[in-house]
Write a protein that holds these residues in place. Structure first.
Motif, PDB file in Angstrom:
ATOM      1  N   LEU A 255       0.962  -1.244  -0.002  1.00  0.00           N
ATOM      2  CA  LEU A 255       0.094   0.062  -0.007  1.00  0.00           C
ATOM      3  C   LEU A 255       1.016   1.378   0.048  1.00  0.00           C
TER       4      LEU A 255
ATOM      5  N   TRP B 257       2.539   2.010  -3.199  1.00  0.00           N
ATOM      6  CA  TRP B 257       1.756   2.550  -4.128  1.00  0.00           C
ATOM      7  C   TRP B 257       1.175   3.762  -3.925  1.00  0.00           C
TER       8      TRP B 257
ATOM      9  N   ASN C  85       0.836   7.170  -6.369  1.00  0.00           N
ATOM     10  CA  ASN C  85      -0.360   7.454  -7.228  1.00  0.00           C
ATOM     11  C   ASN C  85      -1.158   8.610  -6.594  1.00  0.00           C
TER      12      ASN C  85
ATOM     13  N   TRP D 163      -8.012   5.789  -0.580  1.00  0.00           N
ATOM     14  CA  TRP D 163      -7.010   5.459  -1.470  1.00  0.00           C
ATOM     15  C   TRP D 163      -6.567   3.803  -1.141  1.00  0.00           C
TER      16      TRP D 163
ATOM     17  N   TYR E  62      -7.068   0.866  -3.855  1.00  0.00           N
ATOM     18  CA  TYR E  62      -5.820   0.034  -3.911  1.00  0.00           C
ATOM     19  C   TYR E  62      -6.332  -1.643  -3.778  1.00  0.00           C
TER      20      TYR E  62
ATOM     21  N   GLU F 108      -7.427  -1.923  -7.728  1.00  0.00           N
ATOM     22  CA  GLU F 108      -6.202  -2.072  -8.442  1.00  0.00           C
ATOM     23  C   GLU F 108      -5.866  -3.361  -8.855  1.00  0.00           C
TER      24      GLU F 108
ATOM     25  N   ASP G 219      -2.273  -6.186  -4.867  1.00  0.00           N
ATOM     26  CA  ASP G 219      -1.545  -6.618  -3.364  1.00  0.00           C
ATOM     27  C   ASP G 219      -1.536  -8.227  -3.399  1.00  0.00           C
TER      28      ASP G 219
END
Length: 422
Positions: free
Chosen positions: A304, A307, A311, A339, A343, A347, A355
């Motif tokens: 996390l 990332w 971003n 966020w 994630y 994502e 992840d």
């Protein structure tokens, strides 16, 4: 420029940092080829394999690497045989000979490398040797793709040898042999075990620990899971790791929290145990504690922070230097949770959750259930995920549905996660 083993075998002089001279390289290849000689039986093949293993145990790291290269580059399928078998199969498709032609084609595509690994596995301690050899190879793989063929072949073989049908599930308790308890301390990969009192806490009456074992690696758990039995879904790792905390009342326990899952053998990378381990453990816990209704994790979010730093807006990243100091109603705290929800819930990489921990649990049929603020205030937790942790819920009635959603590119999430989206 690195020379292939084919070039080195034809040469007369060693070049640069090559460990084995061409003459010794040719002799080593001959010894490897002798292991898979079609004219010798399994016993003699195993004896010859033992000789190679004995040489390897005394070889330098550079000499070992040369042997890996020989195994990877010199034990290939016969391309002409594969081509001919493919032509026969193509001509047989739709005829009564199709099945037999397919078998011939499959046999033609099996490399001598696989036979070499089989013969090595038959030597005394051979499987352990191969697992340790592959573990040693992992660092070299990053810089030398020539080893990939050997690595992939070993992963395939290990997936067969270590199939869950051949594994033994055992509970690990404080009464287990000290050598086994020491393995927990050594291999714990999620939350470091700090002392004997720490490990004793993790094996207390309100805890369970289970591992998969294989006969070829006696006393070595391949993977183990630590479970806390509690009365609600855990939102912080701190009380679970508190050595001074009183054991939970098992009469009130309704929830099993999987708070640590550790693979122990780098040489078995790519061989999946976790899905079957969790299923087996859930069945055992349900039988022992019929009151258990909720099965969930309290999991780290290892990717996390890196990332978010790549971003999220720079001003938010700058405000997260000390996330634990952010007030409950601060906009930065709300934004970080948003966020994190994005994630975990959106994502993907090659169609799979980005992840690695999410990829594991969601692949088993869990869903992203809840984000927990300051759940891991340790230095490691802050470095990985600003202290955030996540609950993945194993809803036993919806595991197949969640897998189906994931296969279609949709990550299963709860309404609470969806509400956090920015």
């Amino acid at each position: 420029m690195q020379r292939s083993t084919r070039e080195r075998l034809k040469a007369t002089l060693r070049r640069g940092e090559e460990a084995l001279s061409p003459r010794v390289l040719r002799r080593t290849l001959a010894e490897l080829q002798a292991v898979v000689d079609a004219q010798v039986g399994e016993v003699e093949g195993g004896r010859r394999a033992q000789g190679v293993i004995d040489w390897y145990q005394h070889a330098t790291p550079e000499q070992r690497r040369d042997m890996w290269l020989l195994m990877s580059e010199q034990f290939l399928q016969d391309p002409q045989r594969v081509k001919e078998a493919r032509a026969i199969y193509d001509a047989a498709v739709g005829t009564p000979d199709e099945a037999a032609a397919e078998v011939m084609y499959r046999r033609a595509t099996v490399s001598p490398r696989r036979r070499l690994l089989q013969r090595m596995s038959a030597a005394q301690g051979g499987i352990r040797f191969l697992v340790e050899m592959r573990a040693e190879m992992q660092a070299a793989l990053k810089s030398d793709r020539r080893l990939l063929a050997l690595d992939v072949e070993m992963e395939y073989m290990f997936s067969t040898w270590f199939d869950v049908a051949f594994l033994d599930l055992q509970r690990i308790s404080w009464d287990s042999p000290a050598s086994l308890v020491e393995k927990l301390i050594k291999y714990e990969a999620v939350h470091d075990i700090r002392s004997w009192s720490d490990v004793k806490n993790r094996l207390d009456s309100d805890r369970r620990c289970y591992g998969f074992f294989h006969a070829s690696l006696p006393g070595e758990p391949l993977i183990f899971v630590e479970v806390a039995l509690v009365d609600e879904m855990a939102d912080s790792i701190t009380p679970l790791l508190d050595e001074e905390g009183a054991p939970a009342d098992l009469e009130r326990a309704t929830t099993a929290i999987f708070y640590s899952i550790s693979n122990t053998q780098p040489g078995l990378r790519g061989v999946s145990f976790g899905d079957s381990l969790i299923k087996r453990v859930v069945d055992i816990l349900k039988a022992e504690f019929p009151r258990l209704k909720c099965f969930a994790t309290l999991s780290p979010i290892p990717g996390l922070r890196s990332w978010v730093q790549k971003n999220a807006p720079a001003e938010l990243v700058a405000a997260l230097d000390d996330p634990l100091a952010l007030p409950a109603k601060s906009p930065q705290r709300r934004q970080l949770l948003g966020w994190a929800a994005r994630y975990l819930g959106q994502e993907k990489q090659e169609g799979r959750p980005l992840d690695p921990v999410a990829r594991f649990h969601l692949g088993n049929g869990a869903r992203v259930e809840r984000l927990n603020w300051a759940a891991d205030p340790s230095a490691k937790g802050l470095k990985q995920s600003y202290g955030l942790m996540v609950n993945y819920l194993y809803d036993l009635k919806r595991l197949d549905k969640h897998r189906s959603m994931l296969a279609q590119g949709q990550i299963p999430i709860s309404g609470a996660i969806e509400d956090l989206y920015l």
